[in-house]
Design an enzyme around this catalytic site. Structure first.
Site, PDB file in Angstrom:
ATOM      1  N   CYS A  44       0.826  -1.207   0.000  1.00  0.00           N
ATOM      2  CA  CYS A  44       0.000   0.000   0.000  1.00  0.00           C
ATOM      3  C   CYS A  44       0.863   1.261   0.000  1.00  0.00           C
ATOM      4  CB  CYS A  44      -0.896  -0.015   1.239  1.00  0.00           C
ATOM      5  SG  CYS A  44      -1.799   1.519   1.504  1.00  0.00           S
TER       6      CYS A  44
ATOM      7  N   TRP B 183      -7.600  -6.626   5.627  1.00  0.00           N
ATOM      8  CA  TRP B 183      -6.229  -7.104   5.523  1.00  0.00           C
ATOM      9  C   TRP B 183      -6.051  -8.222   6.536  1.00  0.00           C
ATOM     10  CZ3 TRP B 183      -2.969  -4.959   1.903  1.00  0.00           C
ATOM     11  CH2 TRP B 183      -3.349  -3.731   1.351  1.00  0.00           C
TER      12      TRP B 183
ATOM     13  N   VAL C 161     -11.456  -0.607   6.188  1.00  0.00           N
ATOM     14  CA  VAL C 161     -10.443  -1.180   7.075  1.00  0.00           C
ATOM     15  C   VAL C 161      -9.110  -0.989   6.361  1.00  0.00           C
ATOM     16  CG1 VAL C 161      -9.604  -3.268   8.224  1.00  0.00           C
ATOM     17  CG2 VAL C 161     -12.063  -2.805   8.074  1.00  0.00           C
ATOM     18  N   THR C 162      -8.462   0.141   6.628  1.00  0.00           N
ATOM     19  CA  THR C 162      -7.313   0.558   5.832  1.00  0.00           C
ATOM     20  C   THR C 162      -6.011   0.496   6.623  1.00  0.00           C
ATOM     21  OG1 THR C 162      -7.595   2.893   6.444  1.00  0.00           O
ATOM     22  CG2 THR C 162      -8.778   2.121   4.489  1.00  0.00           C
ATOM     23  N   VAL C 163      -4.920   0.493   5.883  1.00  0.00           N
ATOM     24  CA  VAL C 163      -3.583   0.657   6.424  1.00  0.00           C
ATOM     25  C   VAL C 163      -2.995   1.926   5.813  1.00  0.00           C
ATOM     26  CG1 VAL C 163      -3.103  -1.768   6.892  1.00  0.00           C
ATOM     27  CG2 VAL C 163      -2.672  -0.879   4.604  1.00  0.00           C
TER      28      VAL C 163
ATOM     29  N   TYR D 275      -5.197   6.583  -9.091  1.00  0.00           N
ATOM     30  CA  TYR D 275      -6.402   5.810  -8.773  1.00  0.00           C
ATOM     31  C   TYR D 275      -7.606   6.325  -9.543  1.00  0.00           C
ATOM     32  CZ  TYR D 275      -4.039   3.326  -5.004  1.00  0.00           C
ATOM     33  OH  TYR D 275      -3.191   2.515  -4.287  1.00  0.00           O
TER      34      TYR D 275
END
Length: 342
Positions: free
Chosen positions: A44, A77, A110-112, A175
């Site tokens: 990422c 993830w 639900v991100t990093v 993106y």
């Protein structure tokens, strides 16, 4: 999982958890060595910013790191790189568990990167833009000796202005092109992206770094997009006016950073490719991961030192990567080579 909405332009969901970890603990979470866990994926670009800044500042002991695998499903993830598929500190299989521990009704991404409060197992923040700035300004008590000033006070207005444009038209611009749902949306994103890359190339013709004569937060944020450009954005996201390696100034600038300790030694090209080509199955339904590109050209001398500048200012390069955090040798051309700062 679908990333493209037919007939529409791409709009990023920016509803982040914005709680801050600060030196004075004014939001309930004081900076404290070992209390928190930085969860990232090397795939990422947003998480890669945090990996680089953490390493440049020497926060490895104070802010331990968990590395999720390169792919995820609709839910989360996962920690499939760890024995038993669980993070050894948090004891969870999916990062989603830490988000639900904070809010059982959590319905956002639900991100990093995400920073988890280890005692409670709850996510504190996933506000990626703020996380790295706070590493520079709030975690100073735990910076290594010789840590660079990545966000110097006198340059903050200019860094912020550059970061805003780079985010809108480059970091998120790739993106908008890749996830465009119409020809018109794609064409608009494509033109904006390359117009900005042209301007950045002009800016960097006579200046080694984006702001001032040392590496700053602005360089970190641009680098994480550039290092992915030829491997995924050029083909997978149809950003194909030209490759980064066909853009002399930006290519030399990216190699300069890649060859600087703290940048290239954090990059896992295999994780990057596996994420984009496997997770975005509405764009790449075959699930075939490209074998290329050849990575050896990242080590070609860049000659940017002729522009002057001091990469770390009055500071020093970080120590070599810890063995437990090293990128596998076949995922990156650098790990088996000694650090050199040209």
């Amino acid at each position: 999982m679908r990333y493209v909405s037919p007939g529409r332009e791409y709009t990023r969901d920016s509803r982040y958890l914005t709680t801050r970890i600060t030196a004075d603990g004014r939001e309930g979470f004081p900076v404290e060595a070992g209390r928190y866990r930085l969860v990232v994926s090397r795939a990422c670009p947003w998480a890669s910013r945090a990996v680089i800044v953490r390493r440049l500042l020497g926060l490895e002991e104070a802010l331990p790191m968990a590395v999720a695998g390169p792919t995820h499903d609709d839910r989360s993830w996962t920690f499939d790189l760890d024995p038993g598929g669980r993070d050894p500190v948090l004891g969870i299989e999916r990062l989603q568990e830490a988000y639900l521990a904070r809010d059982p009704g959590y319905d956002r991404g639900v991100t990093v990167p995400a920073i988890v409060d280890v005692p409670t197992g709850r996510v504190v923040t996933n506000d990626f833009a703020r996380i790295t700035l706070d590493m520079s300004t709030e975690w100073t008590a735990y910076h290594r000796a010789g840590a660079p000033d990545l966000y110097p006070r006198a340059l903050r207005p200019e860094i912020d202005a550059v970061n805003e444009v780079v985010y809108e038209e480059v970091n998120n611009g790739v993106y908008r092109a890749g996830f465009a749902g119409s020809q018109e949306a794609y064409a608009s994103a494509y033109e904006r992206l390359f117009a900005r890359l042209d301007l950045l190339g002009e800016r960097l013709t006579a200046s080694r770094y984006l702001v001032g004569d040392t590496i700053t937060e602005a360089d970190v944020r641009l680098f994480t997009t550039l290092v992915r450009f030829d491997a995924v954005y050029h083909g997978h996201f149809k950003c194909n006016r030209r490759k980064l390696s066909e853009s002399p100034v930006l290519w030399a600038y990216a190699r300069d950073l890649f060859q600087t300790p703290g940048f290239g030694d954090t990059v896992d090209f295999e994780h990057i490719k596996r994420h984009y080509f496997l997770v975005h199955d509405d764009i790449n339904p075959t699930g075939i991961v490209p074998a290329g590109p050849d990575l050896s050209n990242w080590l070609v001398p860049h000659r940017r030192e002729t522009l002057g500048g001091r990469p770390f200012g009055d500071g020093t390069p970080p120590a070599p990567v810890r063995p437990e955090e090293a990128v596998p040798p076949d995922h990156n051309p650098l790990p088996s080579r000694p650090h050199t700062l040209r």
